[in-house]
Design an enzyme around this catalytic site. Sequence first.
Site, PDB file in Angstrom:
ATOM      1  N   LEU A 137       4.809 123.667 -30.265  1.00  0.00           N
ATOM      2  CA  LEU A 137       3.621 124.065 -29.516  1.00  0.00           C
ATOM      3  C   LEU A 137       4.124 124.921 -28.363  1.00  0.00           C
ATOM      4  O   LEU A 137       5.107 124.562 -27.710  1.00  0.00           O
ATOM      5  CB  LEU A 137       2.885 122.834 -28.960  1.00  0.00           C
ATOM      6  CG  LEU A 137       2.250 121.887 -29.973  1.00  0.00           C
ATOM      7  CD1 LEU A 137       1.710 120.653 -29.264  1.00  0.00           C
ATOM      8  CD2 LEU A 137       1.134 122.571 -30.744  1.00  0.00           C
ATOM      9  N   ASP A 138       3.471 126.048 -28.100  1.00  0.00           N
ATOM     10  CA  ASP A 138       3.932 126.846 -26.966  1.00  0.00           C
ATOM     11  C   ASP A 138       3.673 126.077 -25.672  1.00  0.00           C
ATOM     12  O   ASP A 138       2.925 125.094 -25.649  1.00  0.00           O
ATOM     13  CB  ASP A 138       3.293 128.242 -26.961  1.00  0.00           C
ATOM     14  CG  ASP A 138       1.791 128.199 -26.806  1.00  0.00           C
ATOM     15  OD1 ASP A 138       1.331 127.742 -25.749  1.00  0.00           O
ATOM     16  OD2 ASP A 138       1.068 128.633 -27.721  1.00  0.00           O
ATOM     17  N   ALA A 139       4.303 126.505 -24.606  1.00  0.00           N
ATOM     18  CA  ALA A 139       4.272 125.744 -23.350  1.00  0.00           C
ATOM     19  C   ALA A 139       2.853 125.469 -22.878  1.00  0.00           C
ATOM     20  O   ALA A 139       2.565 124.386 -22.348  1.00  0.00           O
ATOM     21  CB  ALA A 139       5.061 126.477 -22.268  1.00  0.00           C
ATOM     22  N   ASP A 140       1.945 126.421 -23.071  1.00  0.00           N
ATOM     23  CA  ASP A 140       0.580 126.262 -22.576  1.00  0.00           C
ATOM     24  C   ASP A 140      -0.316 125.427 -23.501  1.00  0.00           C
ATOM     25  O   ASP A 140      -1.453 125.134 -23.150  1.00  0.00           O
ATOM     26  CB  ASP A 140      -0.072 127.636 -22.378  1.00  0.00           C
ATOM     27  CG  ASP A 140       0.499 128.344 -21.150  1.00  0.00           C
ATOM     28  OD1 ASP A 140       1.017 127.642 -20.263  1.00  0.00           O
ATOM     29  OD2 ASP A 140       0.431 129.579 -21.108  1.00  0.00           O
ATOM     30  N   THR A 141       0.201 125.085 -24.685  1.00  0.00           N
ATOM     31  CA  THR A 141      -0.591 124.287 -25.626  1.00  0.00           C
ATOM     32  C   THR A 141      -0.210 122.818 -25.507  1.00  0.00           C
ATOM     33  O   THR A 141       0.964 122.476 -25.390  1.00  0.00           O
ATOM     34  CB  THR A 141      -0.386 124.784 -27.068  1.00  0.00           C
ATOM     35  OG1 THR A 141      -0.749 126.165 -27.139  1.00  0.00           O
ATOM     36  CG2 THR A 141      -1.240 124.001 -28.052  1.00  0.00           C
TER      37      THR A 141
END
Length: 257
Positions: free
Chosen positions: A121-125
């Site tokens: 998951l990307d950092a913002d997800t």
Amino acid sequence: MEPEGPGHEKMPWGEGERLQKVLAKAGVASRRAAEEMIDQGRVEVDGIIVREQGLRIDPENAVVRVDGIRVVVREELVHLALNKPKGWQSTMSDDLGRPCVGDIVAERVAAGQRLFHVGRLDADTEGLLLLTNDGDLAHRLMHPSYQVSKTYLATVQGEVHRSIGKILRDGVELEDGPATVDKFQVLEVDAGRSLVKVVLHEGRKHIVRRLLDAVGHPVVRLVRTHIGPVVLADQRPGTLRVLGRDEIGKLYEAVSL
């Protein structure tokens, strides 16, 4: 007619472990209840129904199923669900010192567990990440050929019209090729923003954000809530939980292990 034992290759006398003991240690049932399950023809070893009490098996290699669902009997196998907080990296370490998944499982890694995370998951997800030390399982869960679905809740800019669902299901052309969703549902529309549910089995980088951006609704917040049969539910951000026996069995079943 289903095949019945004794198709499982018997182990030499004194080797292996009795099947009912293996089932009890795996948390399936007490030994006495496990014996009843065997009598009822509910237990398979390596694809063969076993009715013989006291059969010795090798837990390292035997594939055991109860009522058709795989039971993980290797004691060293670990299966965890993590609710990844926003801002955390989906990596086991970070050269820049940013908070990462490895920080949450540091004690387990220090104790010798080699954990793989299932997808990123990307950092913002935010949301569900699976961690396991079964490399085969992790690989298959990420491989598109097994089509394990993932569900996301996305808060997006703009009021999403229901026709967007058909566009996404039919397919959207992205810079690295077409992409589709399996299911799409508008849950809420309020004050220039919408909450939508997206189900897909794609694993390409930022795929949900890119798809929604392509149809004119940039993502404000994104949470993954399901991976196959595993559900995030009300698990708090930053916490781990050990998957239940049924969840583990269904994960193996989903990828034909």
